[in-house]
Scaffold this motif. Structure first.
Motif, mmCIF file in Angstrom:
data_model
loop_
_atom_site.group_PDB
_atom_site.id
_atom_site.type_symbol
_atom_site.label_atom_id
_atom_site.label_comp_id
_atom_site.label_asym_id
_atom_site.label_seq_id
_atom_site.Cartn_x
_atom_site.Cartn_y
_atom_site.Cartn_z
ATOM 1 N N LEU A 11 -17.658 -6.137 -13.393
ATOM 2 C CA LEU A 11 -17.898 -4.829 -13.563
ATOM 3 C C LEU A 11 -18.885 -3.888 -13.103
ATOM 4 O O LEU A 11 -20.090 -3.880 -12.255
ATOM 5 N N GLY A 12 -18.136 -2.853 -12.779
ATOM 6 C CA GLY A 12 -18.783 -1.802 -11.935
ATOM 7 C C GLY A 12 -18.678 -1.792 -11.418
ATOM 8 O O GLY A 12 -18.932 -0.668 -10.638
ATOM 9 N N SER A 13 -17.689 -2.486 -10.445
ATOM 10 C CA SER A 13 -17.942 -2.370 -9.315
ATOM 11 C C SER A 13 -17.070 -1.491 -7.727
ATOM 12 O O SER A 13 -17.122 -1.215 -6.944
ATOM 13 N N GLY A 14 -15.746 -0.574 -8.873
ATOM 14 C CA GLY A 14 -15.074 -0.191 -8.323
ATOM 15 C C GLY A 14 -13.478 -0.674 -8.113
ATOM 16 O O GLY A 14 -12.404 -0.441 -7.697
ATOM 17 N N LYS A 15 -13.219 -1.726 -8.802
ATOM 18 C CA LYS A 15 -11.575 -2.530 -8.654
ATOM 19 C C LYS A 15 -10.226 -0.855 -9.092
ATOM 20 O O LYS A 15 -9.728 -1.224 -8.784
ATOM 21 N N THR A 16 -11.197 -0.553 -10.176
ATOM 22 C CA THR A 16 -9.963 0.315 -10.730
ATOM 23 C C THR A 16 -10.139 2.276 -9.481
ATOM 24 O O THR A 16 -8.570 2.261 -9.329
ATOM 25 N N SER A 17 -11.226 2.164 -9.041
ATOM 26 C CA SER A 17 -11.069 3.435 -8.420
ATOM 27 C C SER A 17 -10.179 2.569 -6.864
ATOM 28 O O SER A 17 -9.677 3.397 -6.275
ATOM 29 N N MET A 18 -10.213 1.268 -6.576
ATOM 30 C CA MET A 18 -9.555 0.215 -5.462
ATOM 31 C C MET A 18 -8.148 1.152 -6.022
ATOM 32 O O MET A 18 -6.970 1.146 -5.205
ATOM 33 N N LEU A 19 -7.599 0.080 -6.607
ATOM 34 C CA LEU A 19 -6.398 -0.105 -7.313
ATOM 35 C C LEU A 19 -5.767 1.425 -7.584
ATOM 36 O O LEU A 19 -3.923 1.183 -7.412
ATOM 37 N N VAL A 20 -6.344 3.239 -8.471
ATOM 38 C CA VAL A 20 -5.840 4.108 -7.933
ATOM 39 C C VAL A 20 -5.327 4.615 -6.284
ATOM 40 O O VAL A 20 -4.362 5.096 -5.891
ATOM 41 N N ASN A 21 -6.541 3.888 -5.035
ATOM 42 C CA ASN A 21 -6.392 4.812 -4.074
ATOM 43 C C ASN A 21 -4.767 3.624 -3.276
ATOM 44 O O ASN A 21 -4.520 4.178 -2.830
ATOM 45 N N VAL A 22 -4.927 2.116 -3.953
ATOM 46 C CA VAL A 22 -3.978 1.239 -3.375
ATOM 47 C C VAL A 22 -2.648 1.615 -3.776
ATOM 48 O O VAL A 22 -1.661 1.865 -3.142
ATOM 49 N N LEU A 23 -2.720 2.101 -5.092
ATOM 50 C CA LEU A 23 -1.048 2.940 -6.043
ATOM 51 C C LEU A 23 -0.373 4.385 -5.415
ATOM 52 O O LEU A 23 0.600 3.830 -4.499
ATOM 53 N N ARG A 24 -1.640 4.116 -4.944
ATOM 54 C CA ARG A 24 -0.921 5.722 -4.102
ATOM 55 C C ARG A 24 -0.384 5.607 -2.689
ATOM 56 O O ARG A 24 0.060 5.687 -1.993
ATOM 57 N N GLN A 25 -1.242 4.469 -2.115
ATOM 58 C CA GLN A 25 -0.438 4.028 -1.034
ATOM 59 C C GLN A 25 0.737 3.744 -0.538
ATOM 60 O O GLN A 25 1.769 3.269 0.113
ATOM 61 N N LEU A 26 0.860 3.062 -1.489
ATOM 62 C CA LEU A 26 1.866 2.291 -1.972
ATOM 63 C C LEU A 26 3.894 3.138 -1.979
ATOM 64 O O LEU A 26 4.225 3.299 -1.383
ATOM 65 N N LYS A 27 2.951 4.272 -2.936
ATOM 66 C CA LYS A 27 4.453 4.951 -3.466
ATOM 67 C C LYS A 27 4.446 6.053 -1.569
ATOM 68 O O LYS A 27 5.415 6.118 -2.018
ATOM 69 N N GLU A 28 3.276 6.214 -0.897
ATOM 70 C CA GLU A 28 3.426 6.712 0.311
ATOM 71 C C GLU A 28 4.144 6.198 0.759
ATOM 72 O O GLU A 28 5.260 6.795 2.534
ATOM 73 N N GLU A 29 4.450 5.034 1.398
ATOM 74 C CA GLU A 29 4.930 4.327 2.223
ATOM 75 C C GLU A 29 6.673 3.541 1.219
ATOM 76 O O GLU A 29 7.375 2.996 2.073
ATOM 77 N N GLY A 30 7.355 4.623 0.257
ATOM 78 C CA GLY A 30 8.520 4.252 -0.476
ATOM 79 C C GLY A 30 7.846 2.928 -1.558
ATOM 80 O O GLY A 30 9.232 2.482 -1.811
ATOM 81 N N LEU A 31 6.667 1.940 -1.676
ATOM 82 C CA LEU A 31 6.875 0.243 -2.122
ATOM 83 C C LEU A 31 7.150 1.197 -4.144
ATOM 84 O O LEU A 31 6.642 2.220 -4.547
ATOM 85 N N LYS A 32 7.182 0.680 -4.637
ATOM 86 C CA LYS A 32 7.588 0.488 -6.009
ATOM 87 C C LYS A 32 6.213 -0.322 -6.776
ATOM 88 O O LYS A 32 6.746 -1.486 -6.517
ATOM 89 N N PRO A 33 5.282 -0.466 -7.076
ATOM 90 C CA PRO A 33 4.593 -0.725 -7.653
ATOM 91 C C PRO A 33 4.151 -1.535 -9.217
ATOM 92 O O PRO A 33 4.736 0.098 -9.947
ATOM 93 N N ALA A 34 3.903 -2.308 -9.841
ATOM 94 C CA ALA A 34 3.666 -2.770 -10.598
ATOM 95 C C ALA A 34 2.260 -3.002 -11.141
ATOM 96 O O ALA A 34 1.403 -3.462 -10.424
ATOM 97 N N VAL A 35 1.839 -2.953 -12.839
ATOM 98 C CA VAL A 35 0.139 -3.316 -12.579
ATOM 99 C C VAL A 35 -0.075 -4.422 -14.102
ATOM 100 O O VAL A 35 1.049 -3.827 -14.707
ATOM 101 N N ILE A 36 -0.471 -5.104 -14.011
ATOM 102 C CA ILE A 36 -0.960 -5.662 -14.478
ATOM 103 C C ILE A 36 -2.578 -5.573 -15.192
ATOM 104 O O ILE A 36 -3.247 -6.369 -14.922
ATOM 105 N N MET A 37 -2.869 -5.040 -16.167
ATOM 106 C CA MET A 37 -4.369 -4.305 -16.269
ATOM 107 C C MET A 37 -4.613 -5.721 -17.648
ATOM 108 O O MET A 37 -4.728 -5.731 -18.480
#
Length: 301
Positions: A11-37
């Motif tokens: 808890l509080g380690s930074g998972k959500t920050s990593m998620l936001v960053n990875v989603l941005r990178q996926l979109k920049e590469e033209g990939l479509k992400p989905a998330v289960i939270m």
């Protein structure tokens, strides 16, 4: 085949920050992400970090690796049927044992459609150095999340000295010599590091954490009916027991038109102004949090 990553971390380690960053990178590469939270609370605070154009399924007030396994399977099935995506990211709660959570997505119903890339564990570097202060059960889970990872992010490295950084990497390598370790800040991980992963089912022995019975990790929703000063609220926070690991929500502050977004993780407090009316309540996550005194309880808050 759709790639699947499981994001793990205390808890509080930074998972959500990593998620936001990875989603941005996926979109920049033209990939479509989905998330289960998966969240322990009844209010999906973390899901607000996911853009509306990203297919999102939530498992609230449950554990992805225990009774939530069937829910996870159903959510994946729904995504596969309803959504057009290339990459699936599953973010677990800090209470989830990563290997048990990974097993929850190995279903014969859709095994031929998913490529499980691996477990990415985010470790708070400062929390790692102070892990002896955790309860035995929480420390055991923390170690398990790192031991079973395929990629480890030694996060919040900017808070450490060079000597401390070296110590963290050395100790993490000793616990999990098979994982690649990245020192990061704000959960920023290169997408290439994720793409290079490839998990193998059953590659390590699973040691069940028995979270529900032994860790006593639970959540509590606290609602407020009056405002506080920041000093008053933070004084209450400083008096909380060490078994309160994280709080997140909206706190009404005197002089502010709208409740402020409040986040707390292991002694660190963050306030962010809001510009719309949000519900004045927070979710507290920790061990036996139902017994923790609440600020202003004498006024029946």
């Amino acid at each position: 085949m759709k790639d699947v990553y499981l994001f793990s971390g205390f808890l509080g380690s930074g998972k959500t920050s990593m998620l936001v960053n990875v989603l941005r990178q996926l979109k920049e590469e033209g990939l479509k992400p989905a998330v289960i939270m998966n969240e322990l609370g009844e209010i999906p605070f973390d899901s607000q970090a996911v853009d509306e154009d990203v297919p999102l399924k939530e498992i609230l007030d449950g554990c992805i690796c225990c009774t939530g396994g069937e829910k996870t399977e159903a959510q994946i099935q729904t995504l596969l049927y309803e959504a057009d995506f290339d990459v699936l990211i599953i973010e677990t709660t800090g209470a989830a044992h990563p290997v048990e959570a990974l097993d929850a997505v190995y279903s014969p119903l859709f095994a031929d459609q998913l490529n499980i890339k691996g477990i990415v564990t985010v470790a708070d570097s400062r929390r790692w150095l102070g892990r002896d202060q955790l309860s035995p059960q929480a420390r055991s889970l923390f170690l398990e999340q790192i031991r079973h990872a395929h990629l480890i992010l030694a996060n919040k490295s900017d808070l450490l000295t060079e000597e401390e950084k070296a110590r963290v990497v050395f100790e993490l390598q000793g616990l999990n010599p098979n994982a690649f370790i990245l020192q990061t800040t704000h959960g920023r991980v290169p997408l290439a590091s994720l793409k290079s992963l490839q998990a193998t089912k059953g590659d390590k022995e699973i040691q069940p954490a028995q979270i529900g019975r032994h860790l006593h990790l639970n959540s509590r929703v606290i609602e407020f009916n009056r405002s506080f000063t920041q000093e008053e609220f933070e004084e209450w926070v400083r008096e909380l027991p060490a078994t309160v690991y994280r709080m997140k929500g909206f706190v009404p502050i005197e002089g502010m038109q709208y409740p402020m977004l409040f986040q707390y993780a292991y002694g660190l407090v963050q306030w962010i102004p809001e510009y719309m009316k949000m519900p004045p309540k927070i979710v507290m996550i920790g061990e036996n949090v139902q017994s923790v005194p609440v600020i202003g309880e004498e006024n029946r808050l």
